[in-house]
Write a protein that holds these residues in place. Structure first.
Motif, mmCIF file in Angstrom:
data_model
loop_
_atom_site.group_PDB
_atom_site.id
_atom_site.type_symbol
_atom_site.label_atom_id
_atom_site.label_comp_id
_atom_site.label_asym_id
_atom_site.label_seq_id
_atom_site.Cartn_x
_atom_site.Cartn_y
_atom_site.Cartn_z
ATOM 1 N N GLU B 200 0.882 -1.168 0.000
ATOM 2 C CA GLU B 200 0.000 0.000 0.000
ATOM 3 C C GLU B 200 0.922 1.223 0.000
ATOM 4 N N ALA B 201 0.735 2.092 -0.970
ATOM 5 C CA ALA B 201 1.603 3.271 -1.086
ATOM 6 C C ALA B 201 0.760 4.543 -0.992
ATOM 7 N N THR B 202 1.246 5.496 -0.181
ATOM 8 C CA THR B 202 0.556 6.787 -0.051
ATOM 9 C C THR B 202 1.527 7.897 -0.455
ATOM 10 N N GLY B 203 1.055 8.834 -1.255
ATOM 11 C CA GLY B 203 1.925 9.925 -1.682
ATOM 12 C C GLY B 203 1.177 10.904 -2.572
ATOM 13 N N ARG B 204 1.927 11.879 -3.138
ATOM 14 C CA ARG B 204 1.297 12.891 -3.997
ATOM 15 C C ARG B 204 1.422 12.455 -5.458
ATOM 16 N N PHE B 205 0.302 12.491 -6.139
ATOM 17 C CA PHE B 205 0.263 11.985 -7.522
ATOM 18 C C PHE B 205 0.670 13.054 -8.531
ATOM 19 N N ARG B 206 1.561 12.685 -9.464
ATOM 20 C CA ARG B 206 1.992 13.596 -10.532
ATOM 21 C C ARG B 206 2.084 12.832 -11.857
ATOM 22 N N VAL B 207 1.828 13.546 -12.957
ATOM 23 C CA VAL B 207 2.106 12.991 -14.283
ATOM 24 C C VAL B 207 3.305 13.750 -14.825
ATOM 25 N N ARG B 208 4.413 13.019 -15.093
ATOM 26 C CA ARG B 208 5.638 13.669 -15.570
ATOM 27 C C ARG B 208 5.932 13.259 -17.000
ATOM 28 N N LYS B 209 6.253 14.233 -17.833
ATOM 29 C CA LYS B 209 6.588 13.958 -19.226
ATOM 30 C C LYS B 209 8.111 13.841 -19.321
ATOM 31 N N VAL B 210 8.589 12.682 -19.786
ATOM 32 C CA VAL B 210 10.022 12.481 -20.000
ATOM 33 C C VAL B 210 10.194 11.995 -21.433
ATOM 34 N N ASP B 211 10.812 12.808 -22.267
ATOM 35 C CA ASP B 211 10.897 12.533 -23.709
ATOM 36 C C ASP B 211 9.477 12.347 -24.254
ATOM 37 N N ARG B 212 9.270 11.231 -24.962
ATOM 38 C CA ARG B 212 7.928 10.980 -25.506
ATOM 39 C C ARG B 212 7.021 10.325 -24.470
ATOM 40 N N PHE B 213 7.603 9.893 -23.389
ATOM 41 C CA PHE B 213 6.866 9.053 -22.443
ATOM 42 C C PHE B 213 6.252 9.863 -21.308
#
Lengths: 368, 238
Positions: B200-213
């Motif tokens: 079970e993991a708790t943390g702050r959610f982010r979407v990170r763009k790295v190159d095309r991914f």
């Protein structure tokens, strides 16, 4: 009592003596024996565990449809006469191929079920172009696949139109080319090639005298089921045909599933993304991926959609159009329908047509 | 030897049909098929059993095969081979090694522009909900349940360092099309934890763009072991 199918098998098969094919089968049997032992020898090996899950999944997804397909094929064999088949088929190849390619809309059949069904339809004298068109288009040009593709692409209608539209056109085109290139006798396996239609030879086969002692007038299997009286007797005959088709088709399905599983377990999908340097290269790579993954046509759109942003739309469509037409599993199952040397040509024609479609989409700038 | 061949000629077809029917019935009775397929396959599998039943009876009633040689033995062995693997796969779930071959960066499911509101999802599918409503959860604290992968070569390639991931597979039809949803965890994993452990993991959610991914990331993650859910896979709406 129905005797097994093999009336037209080579003489060596009936003598009981060993043949070169038997020797090859013996070697293959040793490999299969080793495959039987693998889960017992390395039950905790990660690769073997993944192989077990994926191989079992592909088989369990495909086997029910194939079983139902063999049963439908058996019913066709017993209840549909060649005369009836001839009367249902349009007179020219283009019309019959166009009609057959759209039959999936009314009778949606997935790729695992369609091989035994087409085997029996072709055996009944369905014109080659129609048989191939239905074989290629049936698993894709149908409402179930249209709906799943729409769902995968957030109800966007463009992927649905492109997939089903190009799938239909390619199936018809390839079917007509195959019929033009090959005589029926050199296209299909001997059990099927013997069944001619009025379209193939310009006359009605049902008025020809039987060529073999067991030849069954109007029912081409040669087992005598056409003379079976009563619905119950015909149902038993249909089940016997289904059983024969099951034993004829299932080994190819299992072998194809095993090869597909090896590809799934060993190949990293990101390598395919890395290889996709240009739109055409992307399409070629995605086509290869579709052939190797052997996904069901009802689920593959979700995988294609996961490549959004990584490969062009044209490459995603190439993946979606080629997959239901041929993959490793289907190529092996086609051995039960076509002569071995015709299958590479079929695969090449489909591949070229899909690449052309992909190039056209790029030129037109169609995308999402 | 002759007796064995005679027996094979007579009984191989009934045996093949019976064993397959027995296998499918076993999968249906214990819902074991959900290890491999979505629940939607229940009627299809039931139909397959109904198709096998008359075929088995016909195999019992028909005459013995005219011969049994290497080719017939091979065909029989190939048709029976999957039964061994289905038995072996009982209780096995795709894990970190499958993640390595299937991960293409985004988490690779489907409806990045979709909505979790479209799904009738059980409570333990928060990873799928998060993925579908990524924009809604951006910058918010979330708690997720999934399997642990202590590293992934593509993440190393993209971020330049080894990072753990929390992941689950989403099945559309069968496990062969299982696609991973994976989040990179920015937090410490205890040495005692292993690949494929449930966490079970708790943390702050982010979407990170790295190159095309696109990488889904859980910042300042706290990670603790948890019990495996009753259903290891998530299921798409299809």
């Amino acid at each position: 009592m129905i005797s097994p199918r093999n009336k037209s098998a080579p003489a060596a098969r009936d003598t009981g003596g060993p043949s070169p094919t038997d020797a090859m089968a013996g070697i293959a049997l040793a490999f299969v024996g080793a495959a039987f032992l693998l889960p017992f020898l390395a039950p905790d090996n990660e690769t073997v565990r993944n192989f077990s899950v994926i191989f079992s999944s592909i088989i369990l997804e495909a086997m029910p449809f194939m079983l139902l397909g063999t049963l439908i094929g058996g019913l066709i064999e017993v209840f549909v006469s060649r005369e009836r088949m001839d009367s249902l088929s349009p007179n020219n190849s283009l019309a019959s191929a166009c009609l057959a390619a759209g039959m999936g809309v009314i009778f949606p059949v997935c790729e695992c079920a369609i091989v035994p069904v087409v085997r029996r339809l072709a055996g009944k004298g369905l014109p080659a172009a129609a048989a191939i068109a239905y074989l290629l288009a049936g698993p894709m040009v149908n409402p179930v696949v249209g709906f799943s593709t729409a769902m995968a692409y957030n109800l966007d209608w463009r992927p649905v139109v492109v997939r089903l539209g190009f799938g239909y056109v390619i199936a018809v085109g390839v079917a007509l080319l195959m019929e033009r290139f090959f005589a029926r006798s050199s296209l299909f396996v001997p059990e099927i090639a013997g069944a001619t239609s009025r379209h193939a030879h310009g006359h009605d086969h049902s008025h020809e005298p039987p060529k073999e002692p067991q030849h069954d007038h109007g029912h081409g299997c040669g087992c005598g089921c056409g003379k079976t009286q009563g619905t119950a007797g015909k149902m038993v005959a249909a089940c016997n045909h289904a059983l024969d088709d099951f034993m004829a088709t299932a080994p190819f399905l299992v072998a194809g599933a095993a090869l597909a599983t090896v590809a799934q377990v060993c190949l990293e999908r990101r390598l395919f993304v890395d290889l996709a340097s240009s739109p055409l290269a992307s399409s070629a790579v995605m086509m290869l991926l579709a052939v190797l993954l052997n996904l069901c046509s009802e689920a593959d759109a979700f995988i294609a959609a996961s490549f959004q942003g990584l490969v062009p739309f044209s490459a995603q469509m190439a993946f979606l159009v080629i997959g239901p037409m041929f993959d490793i599993k289907l190529l092996l199952m086609y051995r039960n329908l076509f002569k071995a040397r015709e299958i590479p040509l079929l695969a090449a024609l489909v591949s070229i047509a899909v690449l052309l479609m992909s190039a056209l989409l790029e030129v037109l700038g169609v995308g999402i | 030897m002759k007796t064995l061949i005679e027996a094979a000629r007579r009984w191989r077809l009934p045996l093949v049909c019976f064993l397959w029917m027995f296998c499918l019935l076993g999968l249906l009775a214990r819902r074991r098929y959900e290890t491999f397929l979505t629940a939607n396959f229940l009627p299809i599998l039931a139909l397959a059993v109904m198709a096998l039943l008359p075929m088995t009876l016909c195999a019992l009633l028909r005459r013995a095969s005219p011969r049994f040689g290497a080719r017939e033995a091979l065909a029989t062995a190939i048709v029976l081979l999957p039964l061994v693997y289905i038995r072996h796969a009982d209780g096995i779930t795709l894990g970190a090694s499958a993640l390595q071959t299937r991960y293409v960066g985004t988490g690779a499911l489907v409806n990045r522009n979709g909505s979790s509101a479209d799904l009738a999802v059980p409570e333990d599918t928060s990873l799928l909900t998060l993925f579908l409503d990524a924009d809604k959860f951006e910058g918010k604290d979330v708690t997720l349940v999934g399997m642990l992968a202590k590293g992934n070569p593509q993440v190393v390639e993209l971020l330049g360092e080894k990072r753990p991931l929390i992941f689950r597979f989403v099945i559309n039809c069968c496990a062969a099309d299982a696609a991973p949803i994976a989040l990179v965890l920015e937090g410490n994993v205890a040495d005692s934890m292993r690949d494929d452990d449930w966490i079970e993991a708790t943390g702050r959610f982010r979407v990170r763009k790295v190159d095309r991914f696109e990488l889904l990331v859980l910042e300042e993650a706290t990670i603790r072991p948890t019990a495996a859910p009753s259903q290891p896979y998530l299921y798409s709406l299809w």
